[in-house]
Scaffold this active site. Sequence first.
Site, mmCIF file in Angstrom:
data_model
loop_
_atom_site.group_PDB
_atom_site.id
_atom_site.type_symbol
_atom_site.label_atom_id
_atom_site.label_comp_id
_atom_site.label_asym_id
_atom_site.label_seq_id
_atom_site.Cartn_x
_atom_site.Cartn_y
_atom_site.Cartn_z
ATOM 1 C CG ASP A 12 52.742 4.427 56.743
ATOM 2 O OD1 ASP A 12 52.968 3.266 56.987
ATOM 3 O OD2 ASP A 12 51.525 4.718 56.293
ATOM 4 C CD GLU A 171 52.704 -2.284 53.201
ATOM 5 O OE1 GLU A 171 51.860 -2.130 52.267
ATOM 6 O OE2 GLU A 171 52.622 -2.287 54.376
#
Length: 283
Positions: A12, A171
């Site tokens: 991420d 997402e």
Amino acid sequence: MSNPVLPGFTADPHLVVYGDTYWLYPTTDGFDDWSGTRFRAYSSTDLTRWTDHGVILDLATDITWADAYAWAPAAVERDGRYYLYFCAERAIGVAVADSPAGPFRDALGAPLIAADAYPDQMIDPMVFVDDDGRPYLYWGQGASYQVPLHDDMVSFDPARVRVHTPEGYNEASFVIKRDGVYYLMWSENDTRSADYRVAYATSGHPLGPWGARRDVVLAKDEAQGILGTGHHSVVRAPGSDDDWFIAYHRFAIPGGDGTHRETAVDRLHFTGDGAIARVTPTR
């Protein structure tokens, strides 16, 4: 530049530029059920040699409302202060510091967005600041929630929250602006899947409405053993007009999976009509 750009397991990655320096804020990976508890920061002036600034936020000592699941940090500077938006216990918090290297302290003493505030998962925050200085917050798994932030950077009007669910969206919303066009990018499929990838849509406004899904930006390259490419961030190189980079995670090579990931950085290009060209992932 060689990939991965960081040692160990990270995911991420949020890549941002402050002045002439790149800063990377990743999830600390390699834990079952993504149960990490700390965030670290890294800096570089050339995307090759990275300085590890150590732990900048630790849930155990710095956050009173969460103990685990430290995911998906996102950083932004505002009026000389640095804000770190992050996931913890499937809620979204915000911390503040006087330096991009921290230490960061909890700005609210409570989540900015509670885990049950809206349908789906309240994870994966990102802040985009427009040319006029107005900040916007994006988040959500299952749907992309979007709202203007107040100037204090730690509050917003719930009545102004918009929700979008682009085709294929899962997402990790991320927004950039180029030549007056806003690009909303997101990750498709599950981060545990080799088919985790990035796609995008465009709009004339930072809160949409967003047009139809235009194309995939980044996907696996099985010939190179590169799998699970997603949860990205994009920056323009300091001092450049149109030189862009994309940071993302992929399954660690060799033997990685959805909880053993590594951070890569590659070039991002646009075509003559403003479309995003498919990224070539590299080793």
